[in-house]
Scaffold this active site. Structure first.
Site, PDB file in Angstrom:
ATOM      1  N   ASN A   1       1.890  10.417  -3.651  1.00  0.00           N
ATOM      2  CA  ASN A   1       0.573   9.877  -3.301  1.00  0.00           C
ATOM      3  C   ASN A   1       0.251  10.090  -1.827  1.00  0.00           C
ATOM      4  OD1 ASN A   1      -0.013   9.040  -5.867  1.00  0.00           O
ATOM      5  ND2 ASN A   1       0.340   6.865  -5.491  1.00  0.00           N
TER       6      ASN A   1
ATOM      7  N   GLU B   1       6.701   8.675  -6.767  1.00  0.00           N
ATOM      8  CA  GLU B   1       5.266   8.364  -6.920  1.00  0.00           C
ATOM      9  C   GLU B   1       4.623   8.043  -5.574  1.00  0.00           C
ATOM     10  OE1 GLU B   1       3.701   8.975  -9.468  1.00  0.00           O
ATOM     11  OE2 GLU B   1       5.164   8.957 -11.080  1.00  0.00           O
TER      12      GLU B   1
ATOM     13  N   ARG C   1      -4.477  14.713 -11.718  1.00  0.00           N
ATOM     14  CA  ARG C   1      -3.827  13.412 -11.558  1.00  0.00           C
ATOM     15  C   ARG C   1      -4.335  12.534 -12.697  1.00  0.00           C
ATOM     16  NH1 ARG C   1      -0.237  15.717  -8.959  1.00  0.00           N
ATOM     17  NH2 ARG C   1       0.770  13.705  -9.259  1.00  0.00           N
TER      18      ARG C   1
HETATM   19  N1  LIG Z   1      -1.097   6.910   0.044  1.00  0.00           N
HETATM   20  C1  LIG Z   1      -2.353   6.914  -0.416  1.00  0.00           C
HETATM   21  N2  LIG Z   1      -3.401   7.198   0.393  1.00  0.00           N
HETATM   22  C2  LIG Z   1      -4.673   7.193  -0.069  1.00  0.00           C
HETATM   23  N3  LIG Z   1      -5.017   6.916  -1.341  1.00  0.00           N
HETATM   24  C3  LIG Z   1      -4.023   6.619  -2.207  1.00  0.00           C
HETATM   25  C4  LIG Z   1      -2.652   6.604  -1.800  1.00  0.00           C
HETATM   26  N4  LIG Z   1      -1.908   6.249  -2.867  1.00  0.00           N
HETATM   27  C5  LIG Z   1      -2.767   6.074  -3.886  1.00  0.00           C
HETATM   28  N5  LIG Z   1      -4.051   6.281  -3.514  1.00  0.00           N
HETATM   29  C6  LIG Z   1      -5.248   6.133  -4.367  1.00  0.00           C
HETATM   30  O1  LIG Z   1      -4.896   5.388  -5.503  1.00  0.00           O
HETATM   31  C7  LIG Z   1      -5.222   6.105  -6.697  1.00  0.00           C
HETATM   32  C8  LIG Z   1      -4.241   5.762  -7.797  1.00  0.00           C
HETATM   33  O2  LIG Z   1      -2.931   6.213  -7.485  1.00  0.00           O
HETATM   34  P1  LIG Z   1      -1.924   6.560  -8.677  1.00  0.00           P
HETATM   35  O3  LIG Z   1      -0.682   7.095  -8.103  1.00  0.00           O
HETATM   36  O4  LIG Z   1      -1.823   5.369  -9.573  1.00  0.00           O
HETATM   37  O5  LIG Z   1      -2.705   7.678  -9.500  1.00  0.00           O
HETATM   38  P2  LIG Z   1      -2.936   9.216  -9.085  1.00  0.00           P
HETATM   39  O6  LIG Z   1      -2.066   9.591  -7.961  1.00  0.00           O
HETATM   40  O7  LIG Z   1      -4.386   9.431  -8.911  1.00  0.00           O
HETATM   41  O8  LIG Z   1      -2.461   9.962 -10.414  1.00  0.00           O
HETATM   42  P3  LIG Z   1      -0.920  10.263 -10.839  1.00  0.00           P
HETATM   43  O9  LIG Z   1      -0.049   9.387  -9.982  1.00  0.00           O
HETATM   44  O10 LIG Z   1      -0.859   9.906 -12.283  1.00  0.00           O
HETATM   45  O11 LIG Z   1      -0.719  11.692 -10.580  1.00  0.00           O
HETATM   46  C9  LIG Z   1      -5.238   7.556  -6.273  1.00  0.00           C
HETATM   47  O12 LIG Z   1      -6.036   8.345  -7.136  1.00  0.00           O
HETATM   48  C10 LIG Z   1      -5.806   7.453  -4.864  1.00  0.00           C
HETATM   49  O13 LIG Z   1      -7.216   7.346  -4.901  1.00  0.00           O
HETATM   50 MG   LIG Z   2      -0.022   9.167  -7.914  1.00  0.00          MG
END
Ligand SMILES: Nc1ncnc2c1ncn2[C@@H]1O[C@H](COP(=O)(O)OP(=O)(O)OP(=O)(O)O)[C@@H](O)[C@H]1O
Ligand SMILES: [Mg+2]
Lengths: 143, 118
Positions: free
Chosen positions: A51, A47, A105
């Protein structure tokens, strides 16, 4: 105290998601983990790395680093990128929040990290990058 | 490039059902490939249902949930549906945590070593 540390750096391409999971699993093998603990850590690493690739670097190729530290039964992992960063960390960590619904996502990444690790901390600055720190006690299952 | 991360494109179509054999590890990398393949087939052929077979799958993360939700939305818009079958213990746990079971029917692996309800 038993202490061991490792650091890996790799390109932010999706092939490396599996590489990151397998490497961390190999590193924690010395902690005598259960299969479930290994699966939990692999999911959390996947995860955080996904991200960094999708959100942090927005698909562009730069470096991701993972630092792993073992202190007795405690595993600490840091997944770091120097990408766009997160403006509102609290909002980003809310279950089902995503900034990229158009990329399919669904805002479950942090939810899984928190479900499978004992502790998850995010430190981030817009324009500078993101560090996700996760901790978990390993090998405490009585047998 | 490296052969171990390549997704085996294993699908078959029977009647109007597209069966997709999900690879060993369902992550962002493999989920994108499966989605593209599935969407291509749905565009070309008359498909009413997609069945994802998780028999071989031992790893799944949020990208797998996104893939299932994306195909569900697409099929619903076309008046069709999506199912998941043969979910093992780990996949079952992830699908359960995500809440996706409220939307997409999920069949657990039968006769496995650990049948959760027993
Ligand atoms: N490394 C990162 N750099 C920039 N923004 C991030 C990063 N990690 C997370 N985010 C932000 O946090 C939000 C939530 O992250 P999360 O992993 O919970 O959900 P997601 O990635 O959008 O969806 P999923 O993980 O279910 O595919 C992301 O949509 C993004 O906006
Ligand atoms: Mg994610």
């Amino acid at each position: 105290m038993k202490r061991n540390e490792m650091k890996i750096e790799f390109d932010s391409i999706s092939d490396n998601e599996a590489f990151a999971r397998v490497t961390v699993a190999a590193f924690m093998a010395q902690m005598n983990p259960s299969m479930e603990e290994v699966a939990d850590v692999k999911t959390a690493v996947s995860e955080a790395v996904t991200n960094a690739i999708i959100h942090g670097y927005e698909g562009k190729v730069h470096k991701i680093t993972i630092t792993g530290v073992i202190e007795d039964a405690l595993l600490s992992l840091e997944v770091a990128d120097q990408g766009v960063g997160i403006r509102d960390v609290k909002k980003a960590m809310e279950p089902l929040y995503t900034s990229r619904p158009e990329l399919e996502r669904s805002g479950m990444g942090f939810l899984f990290m928190e479900a499978f690790m004992d502790e998850v901390q995010v430190s981030s600055r817009p324009g500078e990058g993101t560090i996700v720190t996760m901790k978990k006690m390993i090998g405490q299952h009585g047998e | 490039m490296s052969s171990n991360t390549k997704v085996q494109g294993r699908q078959k179509i029977t009647d109007k059902t597209l069966w997709i054999s999900v690879p060993k590890e369902l992550d962002h990398h493999s989920a994108e490939q499966i989605s593209q393949e599935a969407d291509g087939l749905v565009r070309q052929k008359d498909i009413r249902e997609i069945v994802f077979d998780f028999s071989d799958t031992v790893f799944c993360d949020s990208s797998g949930i996104g893939m299932l939700m994306g195909r569900y939305k697409m099929m619903k818009a076309l008046g069709g549906n999506v199912r998941a079958v043969q979910a093992g213990e780990r996949v079952g746990k992830i699908l359960m945590l995500s809440g996706i079971m409220k939307i997409i029917p999920v069949e657990k692996k039968q006769g496995g070593m650990q049948d959760e309800k027993e």
